[in-house]
Design an enzyme around this catalytic site. Structure first.
Site, PDB file in Angstrom:
ATOM      1  N   GLY A  42       6.869  -0.468  11.570  1.00 33.41           N
ATOM      2  CA  GLY A  42       6.231   0.839  11.739  1.00 33.41           C
ATOM      3  C   GLY A  42       7.158   1.852  12.392  1.00 33.41           C
ATOM      4  O   GLY A  42       7.218   3.008  11.970  1.00 33.41           O
ATOM      5  N   LYS A  70       0.803  -1.231   0.000  1.00 31.20           N
ATOM      6  CA  LYS A  70       0.000   0.000   0.000  1.00 31.20           C
ATOM      7  C   LYS A  70       0.828   1.269   0.000  1.00 31.20           C
ATOM      8  O   LYS A  70       1.727   1.423   0.805  1.00 31.20           O
ATOM      9  CB  LYS A  70      -0.859   0.036   1.267  1.00 31.20           C
ATOM     10  CG  LYS A  70      -1.881  -1.065   1.367  1.00 31.20           C
ATOM     11  CD  LYS A  70      -2.622  -0.875   2.665  1.00 31.20           C
ATOM     12  CE  LYS A  70      -3.658  -1.958   2.894  1.00 31.20           C
ATOM     13  NZ  LYS A  70      -4.126  -1.878   4.293  1.00 31.20           N
TER      14      LYS A  70
END
Ligand code: ADP
Ligand code: MG
Length: 377
Positions: free
Chosen positions: A359, A186
């Site tokens: 992350g 994504k």
């Protein structure tokens, strides 16, 4: 950032927040213990300096105290690695004594993800000092990563220290040319880091399903490819801002289904016909990207170039990973699937730094403050 040098630990009980969020199979056997091994330098150093350890970690996202999220497999694995007993404390109210004790999954506690000050006080009451070595959780302000750090003498562990200095190093003074390779599923996950690279990198190579919003923005047909609708606008913006730096694939490998047994066809160009989905970068693209990596001073890679889990679509990721492995550049890899790809190709030991935080590494590179790091500063 305070480090282990700044902390007096002799004879003390030290609460160490570690990242033991390891993958488990159906039998709850650990399939990759890299994150546990990555904590060993800190744990060994603290023990050599006379500390007793109380470990805190999370596993997955339990809603309640579901046994499948127990840290027992991690405690057992750590016990083997340290060659000493690791006791598991079922509850914060009955923490056993011992040289190495591990708390159960901190996310079993209601206040953990809310950074609850009362829960942090209970953690702090169990120890004399606090060390955070959980880089993979440092981008979250949780009770065991943030609030507790303010309540005890605290410092970063060796892994957290290494992650932060390595990633800040490539951001602040990269050896040039600095080549960023960004792929994965994504664009919206990675738009922040793309913006940072447009500013700081010399070349940004894009692969994976992430390229389809770019192609759609350019007016190409994407067929049945995974193409995130919300990614099209950000992709168009990146193209306007960084045309001279951004490179997109020039050829693709397509399949009809997301399956290893699907019919496969090579596409010269980037228009994907109806009924087909682009599942890998093509060989010309892989060669170009490998060349750029070969001549780089610094390479940061996050996100596979294709559906590498399916053998017919693994070649692009393999070619780029091999180029990164043999490159003389400083090579840094972040992201769980990128690390899995390196492991699948037997190249995990061939990069300079394999980040344990997906992350967290992206947020650090975006220039965002990490709450777990700020609390130690
Ligand atoms: P990382 O964990 O390294 O940050 P991501 O989670 O962003 O990487 O992306 C990894 C996933 O992207 C993999 O599961 C891979 O199968 C998928 N992927 C990559 N390219 C494609 C593609 N062209 N079509 C569908 N899925 C893809
Ligand atoms: Mg992933």
């Amino acid at each position: 950032m305070r480090t282990l040098e700044d902390l007096d630990v002799e004879g003390k009980r030290v609460l160490v927040r570690v990242d033991f969020n390891v993958p488990l199979d159906e039998d709850r056997t650990i399939t990759d213990d890299a994150r546990i091994r990555a904590a060993l330098p800190t744990l060994n150093e603290l023990r050599e300096r006379g500390a007793r350890l109380l470990l805190a970690a999370h596993l997955g996202r339990p809603k309640d105290r579901e046994p499948e999220f127990s840290l027992r497999p991690a405690a057992e694995r750590l016990s083997e690695l340290l060659g000493t007993e690791v006791k598991l404390a079922e509850s914060l109210d009955s923490v056993p004594d011992g040289d190495v004790v591990m708390l159960e999954n901190v996310r079993y506690e209601q206040g953990e993800t809310k950074n609850d000050p009362e829960l942090a006080k209970r953690y702090a009451g169990l120890a004399d000092a606090y060390v955070n070595d959980a880089f993979g959780a440092a981008h979250r302000a949780h009770a065991s990563t943030e609030a507790v750090a303010h309540l005890l003498p605290s410092a970063a562990g060796r892994l957290l220290e290494l992650e932060v200095s390595t990633l800040r190093g490539i951001l602040e003074e990269p050896k040039r040319p600095f080549v960023a390779v960004v792929g994965g599923a994504k664009v919206t996950d990675k738009i922040g880091v793309l913006d940072a690279f447009l500013e700081r990198a010399d070349e940004v190579l894009i692969g994976g399903a992430m390229c389809f919003p770019f192609f759609k923005a350019q007016g190409h047909s994407v067929g049945d490819s995974l193409c995130e609708e919300e990614g099209i606008e950000p992709a168009a913006r990146v193209l306007r801002a960084g045309t001279d730096k951004v490179q997109l694939p020039v050829d693709l490998v397509a399949g009809q289904e997301f399956e290893a047994s699907t019919p496969v066809r090579a596409i010269d160009g980037v228009d994907v016909p109806e009924g087909w989905m682009g599942l890998d970068i093509g060989p010309s693209t892989a060669e170009r990207y490998a060349d750029a990596v070969k001549d780089a001073g610094t390479v940061f890679w996050n996100g596979p170039m294709g559906a590498f889990e399916l053998e017919p679509f693994a070649d692009g990721t393999r070619r780029v990973a091999e180029a990164i492995a043999v490159s003389t550049a400083t090579t840094v890899v972040g992201g769980g699937d990128s690390a899995a790809a390196l492991a699948q190709f037997g190249l995990a030991d061939m990069v300079d730094h394999l980040s344990t935080g997906g992350g967290a590494s992206l947020e650090l590179l975006e220039g965002k403050p990490l709450p777990g790091v700020e609390a130690l500063t």
